[in-house]
Design a protein around this motif. Structure first.
Motif, PDB file in Angstrom:
ATOM      1  N   VAL A 110       0.850  -1.186   0.000  1.00  0.00           N
ATOM      2  CA  VAL A 110       0.000   0.000   0.000  1.00  0.00           C
ATOM      3  C   VAL A 110       0.888   1.239   0.000  1.00  0.00           C
ATOM      4  N   ALA A 111       0.676   2.118  -0.986  1.00  0.00           N
ATOM      5  CA  ALA A 111       1.449   3.361  -1.098  1.00  0.00           C
ATOM      6  C   ALA A 111       0.509   4.543  -1.002  1.00  0.00           C
ATOM      7  N   LEU A 112       0.948   5.599  -0.322  1.00  0.00           N
ATOM      8  CA  LEU A 112       0.191   6.840  -0.251  1.00  0.00           C
ATOM      9  C   LEU A 112       1.023   7.955  -0.872  1.00  0.00           C
ATOM     10  N   ILE A 113       0.433   8.650  -1.828  1.00  0.00           N
ATOM     11  CA  ILE A 113       1.095   9.757  -2.501  1.00  0.00           C
ATOM     12  C   ILE A 113       0.399  11.046  -2.090  1.00  0.00           C
ATOM     13  N   GLN A 114       1.107  11.887  -1.363  1.00  0.00           N
ATOM     14  CA  GLN A 114       0.570  13.166  -0.895  1.00  0.00           C
ATOM     15  C   GLN A 114       0.895  14.247  -1.921  1.00  0.00           C
ATOM     16  N   GLY A 115      -0.144  14.910  -2.437  1.00  0.00           N
ATOM     17  CA  GLY A 115       0.034  15.893  -3.509  1.00  0.00           C
ATOM     18  C   GLY A 115      -0.040  15.216  -4.864  1.00  0.00           C
ATOM     19  N   LEU A 117       4.534   2.702   1.994  1.00  0.00           N
ATOM     20  CA  LEU A 117       5.269   3.820   1.410  1.00  0.00           C
ATOM     21  C   LEU A 117       4.429   5.087   1.478  1.00  0.00           C
ATOM     22  N   ILE A 118       5.079   6.188   1.877  1.00  0.00           N
ATOM     23  CA  ILE A 118       4.492   7.524   1.748  1.00  0.00           C
ATOM     24  C   ILE A 118       5.460   8.377   0.948  1.00  0.00           C
ATOM     25  N   VAL A 119       4.936   9.071  -0.057  1.00  0.00           N
ATOM     26  CA  VAL A 119       5.724  10.052  -0.803  1.00  0.00           C
ATOM     27  C   VAL A 119       5.080  11.413  -0.600  1.00  0.00           C
ATOM     28  N   ASN A 120       5.819  12.327   0.006  1.00  0.00           N
ATOM     29  CA  ASN A 120       5.351  13.706   0.173  1.00  0.00           C
ATOM     30  C   ASN A 120       5.862  14.520  -1.013  1.00  0.00           C
ATOM     31  N   SER A 121       4.966  14.801  -1.958  1.00  0.00           N
ATOM     32  CA  SER A 121       5.429  15.431  -3.199  1.00  0.00           C
ATOM     33  C   SER A 121       4.915  16.850  -3.412  1.00  0.00           C
TER      34      SER A 121
END
Length: 263
Positions: free
Chosen positions: A5-10, A85-89
């Motif tokens: 599970v991945a979370l993409i912020q922005g 995974l979290i990506v703060n973009s």
């Protein structure tokens, strides 16, 4: 093995949207959570959600609002129970859309607004989402055989080379440079605290290169063509780095080509 599970912020455009597309295409079993300030206005993200029904979840999250982050984390915990995974973009160059070229252009409000989005937002994300990352199964990165060095989740903060103090030879862009330098410090701090946790969370800052997005497009005229990336190309490079991460690589900043960036 559980579904990653991945979370993409922005995730409404630019790098964030490209991360969603890449993971959905390359990890056919992965679930992706895409967050943005205004899902109703995110046409491209809505199209992508329609193409990947059941795999892509869109959540409203304004990274400048702590209550939004807290509520989104509660929903993710309830619906998924874990994250890998979290990506703060999401990021801004400056509220005006232009980087300050000299001290005359600096305003307190401009600096505060830029820091809030680029630095405070990712740190607040870590506050509320790290407990869910600690329940992850290490679906991203490399897991060493030694159990004590294995990790549960990964936090990626999208930084910029101009945030490197050691690399700064030109000056200018006060707000943006300061916000990314401070983000790098947050990444380092997080790597220490979450590297002590059981299970561990890997935390890195990644520089995507010069990407042809709205954030800095007006400054691209002097960039060589082979060093100007589209979002998909940049994300491909960054995911190659993410796939090699382990706890021994935590707490560092890496450029798109895998080289380590000086703080």
């Amino acid at each position: 093995m559980a579904v990653p599970v991945a979370l993409i912020q922005g995730a409404s455009r630019g790098l964030g949207l490209a991360f969603c597309k890449h993971i959905l295409k390359s990890r056919t079993s992965a679930a992706v959570i895409a967050t943005c300030r205004s899902p109703d206005g995110a046409a491209d993200l809505r199209v992508l959600a329609g193409q990947h029904a059941g795999r892509l979840t869109v959540l409203k999250l304004d990274v400048d609002r702590e209550e939004d982050v807290r509520e989104a984390a509660a929903r993710v915990k309830e619906s998924f129970g874990r994250l890998d995974l979290i990506v703060n973009s999401s990021a801004m160059l400056h509220p005006s859309g232009k980087g300050e070229t000299s001290l005359r252009d600096v305003s307190a409000q401009g600096i505060i607004s830029t820091l809030k989005t680029n630095t405070v937002g990712p740190l607040v994300m870590a506050k509320y989402f790290s407990p869910i990352l600690q329940k992850g199964g290490g679906g991203f990165g490399q897991q060493p055989a030694e159990k004590s060095k294995q990790h549960s989740g990964v936090i990626v903060n999208i930084t910029a080379k101009v945030g490197s103090i050691g690399d700064n030879g030109l000056g200018g862009w006060y707000s943006y440079r300061m916000s990314k330098a401070a983000l790098n410090m947050a990444t380092r701090n997080l790597s220490i605290e979450l590297g002590r946790s059981r299970p561990k969370v890997v935390c890195v800052s990644l520089h995507p290169g010069t990407v042809n997005t709205d954030l800095s497009r007006q400054y691209h005229k002097n960039v060589p063509k082979d060093k100007l990336f589209d979002a998909e190309q940049s994300v491909s490079y960054l995911m190659s780095i993410i796939d090699t991460l382990n706890i021994e690589k935590t707490g560092k900043a890496y450029s798109w080509d895998g080289t380590e960036l000086p703080w």
